[in-house]
Design an enzyme around this catalytic site. Structure first.
Site, PDB file in Angstrom:
ATOM      1  N   CYS A  67       0.862  -0.970   0.051  1.00 60.44           N
ATOM      2  CA  CYS A  67       0.025   0.003   0.062  1.00 60.44           C
ATOM      3  C   CYS A  67       0.890   1.157   0.067  1.00 60.44           C
ATOM      4  O   CYS A  67       1.534   1.369   0.860  1.00 60.44           O
ATOM      5  CB  CYS A  67      -1.022  -0.023   1.377  1.00 60.44           C
ATOM      6  SG  CYS A  67      -1.809   1.649   1.519  1.00 60.44           S
ATOM      7  N   CYS A  70       0.356   3.618   3.029  1.00 59.71           N
ATOM      8  CA  CYS A  70       0.844   2.969   4.044  1.00 59.71           C
ATOM      9  C   CYS A  70       2.341   3.371   4.182  1.00 59.71           C
ATOM     10  O   CYS A  70       3.053   3.490   5.212  1.00 59.71           O
ATOM     11  CB  CYS A  70       0.882   1.592   4.220  1.00 59.71           C
ATOM     12  SG  CYS A  70      -1.229   1.049   4.250  1.00 59.71           S
ATOM     13  N   CYS A 411      -3.991   8.164 -10.733  1.00 58.37           N
ATOM     14  CA  CYS A 411      -3.495   7.434  -9.807  1.00 58.37           C
ATOM     15  C   CYS A 411      -2.207   6.563 -10.053  1.00 58.37           C
ATOM     16  O   CYS A 411      -2.406   5.605 -11.093  1.00 58.37           O
ATOM     17  CB  CYS A 411      -4.541   6.587  -9.218  1.00 58.37           C
ATOM     18  SG  CYS A 411      -3.978   5.115  -8.040  1.00 58.37           S
ATOM     19  N   CYS A 414      -2.712   2.995  -9.728  1.00 58.29           N
ATOM     20  CA  CYS A 414      -3.580   2.135 -10.638  1.00 58.29           C
ATOM     21  C   CYS A 414      -2.637   2.125 -11.855  1.00 58.29           C
ATOM     22  O   CYS A 414      -3.027   1.043 -12.721  1.00 58.29           O
ATOM     23  CB  CYS A 414      -4.742   3.241 -11.080  1.00 58.29           C
ATOM     24  SG  CYS A 414      -5.696   3.558  -9.590  1.00 58.29           S
TER      25      CYS A 414
END
Length: 513
Positions: A67, A70, A411, A414
């Site tokens: 992530c 994160c 993104c 993405c």
């Protein structure tokens, strides 16, 4: 319907030019910090309950190694943990790799829907709250220091109440004594809402800077920098008290402009599940005052309705225009988003039409509009493109196992995932019961069946309608393996559908009182 966190961030980011980031720490300090032992506790399924039980207050981050958000949070989280380790008493920060198979039951137990998810555990886990604070070290530290103390502080003298004039929202309970059901309920609400507001309590109403000093007690007094400035409630039912605070802590009309003082109210407005009415126009043109007068009059006329109101400047509201699929040349316009995610639009509205149009909405006479790209004429690539106008047909009515990605073109994660999905889709192309699809969530309304709080968000939907948030690996092989292990055959889908229908077919009719 509440707007996703990522979109709320964009809405506000586009409303104001963000200041430059703070200066970096000097290299020597950074090196010293890097050499320090890790202050964040690492928890897992075997030690989680013990750690929660040992600490009266602990913040836990549920994260995934892949992530990006994160990874960005990690150094700030560690820095905050080091600073708070010196606090008296120490404030503990911990983390759990929720992507690890053995820890996934923890993620399920605590309803982790995305990464990172941060939760505050108090009193051995008896009280659990979502962390609603900043994501940089200094902000985390200040936020948690406030969370550790009592939820409500006693106001013993006028000097203790000077903070009530700081232009923020504050809630004060005025009592004859600090006992009884009213005081207990007040403290319960203060504990529950302490992430959002400052609470105080007193036996001296005359210590407070505003409001009737001779008021009959007990009473809850809410201070705010708008509308009536101060408002009282005598209903100490917990649910009623929460509703009072929610209704009173937002302006009757939220203003969407570049003023950062309005951003907390914008955040609350867009996070609300209540229907939202929004008037967008140019604040700097002549007709603005007549529109404003008509709109505020309409707000008063419909004040008894369950709807929140906003007036937005076109220049500051480009994020909202992008989210709702609006165009500047449609302004002045009024838009309603109701609690079921339906939208209603009146473009080129005139000031004199506002009240009548709102009345038509409340009377159920308006036709919803939906933001959707055109359905592709050709859709021959391995990953199928879906839009709002055909997503239900492709995902829920096709009779296939569908992995769908909700993405944003800008993104970075993405973009990295795109060729991986292409590879997985190509591998599965011969399996006619499987579809990998994608939807541009910035150009299409996301169906209410999906909770999209960030990008990319993936869901796996089976022919029987079973819907699961995909939190598996991000390689083509892992995606293919997951689909093959979890897909339904035609027989399984039919059996699952039949089983789901059984209770409805056999349950006796009941009279509802």
């Amino acid at each position: 319907m509440a707007i996703s966190k990522v979109w709320i961030s964009l809405l506000l980011a586009l409303a104001v030019v963000l200041s430059a980031p703070a200066a970096r720490a000097e290299e020597a300090a950074a090196a010293e910090e890097a050499a320090a032992p890790e202050a964040v506790l690492t928890l897992h399924a075997d030690n989680f309950d013990d750690a929660i039980g040992q600490h009266p207050f602990i913040l836990v981050e549920f994260y995934a190694p892949w992530c990006g958000h994160c990874k960005s949070l990690a150094p700030e989280y560690e820095k905050a943990a080091q600073l708070l380790s010196k606090h008296d008493p120490a404030i503990v920060l911990a983390k759990v790799d929720a992507n690890d198979e053995k820890n996934k039951p923890l993620a399920g137990k605590y309803e982790v829907q995305g990464f990172p998810t941060l939760k505050i555990f108090r009193n051995g886990g008896k009280s659990i709250q979502e962390y609603k604070g900043p994501r940089e070290a200094e902000g985390i530290v200040e936020y948690l220091k406030k969370q550790v103390g009592p939820a409500s502080k006693e106001i013993k003298a006028p000097e203790d109440a000077t903070y009530l004039e700081d232009g923020k929202i504050h809630i004060v309970g005025v009592f004859t004594e600090f006992s009884g059901p009213e005081f207990t309920n007040f403290l319960e609400v203060a504990e529950k809402l302490r992430s959002y507001y400052d609470f105080g309590h007193t036996v001296h109403a005359n210590h407070l800077p505003r409001g009737d000093a001779a008021v009959e007690r007990p009473v809850v007094r809410l201070f705010k920098p708008f509308d009536e400035l101060v408002v009282d409630s005598k209903d100490f039912d917990v649910s009623a008290l929460e509703k009072f605070i929610d209704a009173s802590s937002t302006p009757k009309v939220v203003i969407f402009d570049k003023n950062p003082d309005n951003h907390p109210y914008l955040l609350k407005f867009f996070q609300s599940n209540a229907p939202k009415a929004m008037l967008f126009l140019n604040f700097s043109t002549g007709p603005f005052e007549s529109f404003k007068s008509a709109y505020y009059g309409a707000v008063e006329e419909f004040s008894g309705k369950d709807v929140k109101f906003l007036i937005g400047d076109i220049e500051s509201s480009q994020g909202a225009f992008q989210y709702f699929g609006l165009k500047v040349d449609q302004a002045p316009l009024i838009l309603i988003q109701d609690g079921d995610s339906k939208k209603f639009l009146k473009e080129h509205v005139e000031a004199g039409q506002i009240v009548a149009w709102l009345k038509d909405y409340f009377d159920g006479k308006l036709t919803p509009f939906r933001k959707s790209e055109p359905i592709p004429e050709a859709n021959n690539e391995p990953v199928k493109v879906v839009v709002a106008d055909n997503v239900h047909d492709v995902v829920f009515k096709s009779g296939k196992n569908v992995l769908i990605e909700f993405y944003a073109p800008w993104c970075g994660h993405c973009k990295k995932l795109a060729p991986i999905l292409d590879e997985a889709a190509a591998t599965l192309q011969s399996e006619e019961d499987v579809v990998i699809a994608k939807m541009d969530a910035t150009e299409n309304d996301v169906p209410g069946e999906f909770d999209v709080q960030g990008y990319p968000t993936l869901y796996f939907v089976t022919p029987s309608g079973k819907k699961v948030s995909y939190e598996g690996g991000r390689t083509a092989d892992e995606i293919v393996d997951y689909i093959r292990k979890n897909k339904e055959t035609a027989g399984q889908a039919a059996a699952a559908t039949e089983k789901a229908a059984e209770p409805a077919a056999t349950e006796p009719l009941k009279d509802e009182l």
